[in-house]
Design an enzyme around this catalytic site. Structure first.
Site, PDB file in Angstrom:
ATOM      1  N   CYS A 135       0.824  -1.209   0.000  1.00 51.75           N
ATOM      2  CA  CYS A 135       0.000   0.000   0.000  1.00 51.75           C
ATOM      3  C   CYS A 135       0.858   1.260   0.000  1.00 51.75           C
ATOM      4  O   CYS A 135       0.347   2.366  -0.203  1.00 51.75           O
ATOM      5  CB  CYS A 135      -0.950  -0.003   1.190  1.00 51.75           C
ATOM      6  SG  CYS A 135      -2.187  -1.308   1.072  1.00 51.75           S
ATOM      7  N   ASP A 188     -12.138  -4.800   1.270  1.00 53.50           N
ATOM      8  CA  ASP A 188     -12.980  -3.640   0.954  1.00 53.50           C
ATOM      9  C   ASP A 188     -14.450  -4.036   0.852  1.00 53.50           C
ATOM     10  O   ASP A 188     -15.336  -3.250   1.185  1.00 53.50           O
ATOM     11  CB  ASP A 188     -12.544  -3.001  -0.373  1.00 53.50           C
ATOM     12  CG  ASP A 188     -11.214  -2.261  -0.249  1.00 53.50           C
ATOM     13  OD1 ASP A 188     -10.917  -1.766   0.854  1.00 53.50           O
ATOM     14  OD2 ASP A 188     -10.488  -2.182  -1.260  1.00 53.50           O
TER      15      ASP A 188
END
Lengths: 341, 69
Positions: free
Chosen positions: A15, A88
């Protein structure tokens, strides 16, 4: 196996490669947007995935997430990238259904390495109970892998990061410090067995369908912006203050020690710059707050649930998210978005 | 004093170079870096190992004088 190291083929890891929120706003700012009432959650709010209503009973949750390798083991990288993309969907209260691979391979990668990455991804998608229906692969400079995932959710049961209510308990489902562990591994200052603890956490699915049975008001997954960055977003979106109990926040065993040795990723400093003004840190040590600003790859869910449901939800989550613990509560909006006690 | 030139390198590389140089020169060293992450990380590392890091900035480059506390 060949001696090509997966992480050496990429400039930044996980990330950490993410384009910042400020930059995105600038890039997207003046693009025309079609208003569609069926789009229940779009990118006007910084949420984890978009939600589109199909009928009164059904909405689809969509997300795409991919990044360069965080670890040399191709199978583990595949698992982590997939767990991260699936997260998510869980964060929106959804159930993953269909996924597609997103893959970029570089010339230096042997076939078995590419195969290993895909195998790791398939394992996790299967564990989530979803199917991989296809994908797209291209050649490029650096390895990149991830998934586009579609899930189902009832339109009235969509969880966003902005519904937290006064008195809610806050649950975090994974310990913090994976960004610090990855930095220490890059510096070769971490034993393989120690790194494995962080990789195990990153591979873990945030399989949190148990939330559906409880009075959950808000949820987000803790990733690149760190626990405090995402907590500030939830607080501001909900117009509340999140009060975190410092001693209750779970951390990987060596996270504090490695932080005090300066093994911190650049993203930690970006997160601190972005969020520190909105947080009352109290008297926690510098290394402690470093861990709270540490960017997470495939981090845990931050869940705001009605206080009376907290213990029951945690015990239900134990089966799938075994590290889930209560880390604080939601208060009426005060001067700061997040305070540490 | 031994100099470590870690300009153009990103975290955690400057810290690794600092660590190696301090093992060879336990009395102290000077490190030059060009990003805030390295300045902060090396300062934390020095503190952890019983050293002090005095920083001086000039045109986006930092010189860190690392000496025994």
């Amino acid at each position: 196996m060949s001696d090509v190291k997966l992480t050496k083929l990429a400039k930044c890891a996980g990330c950490g490669a993410k384009v910042g929120a400020g930059m995105l706003q600038k890039l997207l700012g003046d693009l025309p947007v079609k208003n569609d009432p069926a789009l229940l959650v779009g990118f006007e709010r910084s949420d984890d995935a978009s939600v589109y209503r199909i009928s009164d009973e059904l909405a689809i949750v969509q997300t795409i997430d991919f990044f360069p390798p965080v670890v040399d083991d191709p199978v583990r990288f595949g698992r982590i990238a997939a767990a991260n993309a699936l997260s998510d969907i869980y964060a929106m209260g959804g159930e993953p259904k269909v996924a597609q691979n997103v893959l970029m391979i570089s010339k230096a990668m042997p076939d078995e390495m590419v195969h290993g990455i895909l195998r790791g991804g398939y394992e996790k998608v299967m564990e989530a109970g979803a199917v991989i229906s296809g994908g797209h692969s291209i050649h490029g400079e650096e390895p990149v892998y991830g998934l586009a995932v579609t899930g189902f959710v009832h339109p009235d049961r969509v969880l966003t990061n902005s519904g937290a209510q006064d008195g809610d308990a806050l649950i975090l489902t994974k310990p913090l410090g994976v960004g610090i562990y990855l930095t220490a591994a890059k510096a070769e200052m971490l034993e393989d067995e120690e790194l494995a603890q962080a990789l195990d956490q990153m591979e873990r699915l945030n399989k949190a369908e148990a939330m559906l049975a409880f009075d959950v008001h808000a949820c987000t997954d803790v990733t690149g912006f760190s626990l405090l960055g995402h907590a500030v977003e939830m607080a501001e979106g909900s117009q509340k203050t999140l009060e975190l109990t410092a001693s209750a926040i779970p951390m990987l065993p060596k996270a504090l020690e490695l932080a005090s040795m300066g093994l911190l990723p650049e993203g930690m400093y970006r997160n601190r710059n972005f969020a520190e003004a909105h947080v009352e840190l109290g008297n926690v040590a510098l290394a402690f707050s470093d861990v709270l600003f540490d960017p997470q790859t495939s981090g845990g869910l931050l869940i705001a649930v009605a206080q009376q449901d907290c213990d029951a939800l945690i015990s239900q989550l134990q089966e799938t998210c075994c590290c889930a613990v209560c880390i604080g509560q939601v208060k009426a909006q005060g001067e700061k978005a997040v305070i540490l006690r | 004093m031994t100099n470590v030139d870690a300009r153009g390198r990103s975290c955690p590389e400057p810290l690794i170079l600092t660590r190696k140089a301090l093992i060879d020169n336990p009395e102290g060293i000077t490190v030059v870096v060009d990003n805030v992450c390295s300045v902060e990380n090396i300062t934390r590392y020095a503190g952890h190992e019983g050293y002090e890091a005095a920083r001086e900035e000039k045109d986006g480059e930092w010189t860190l004088k690392i000496t025994r506390r």
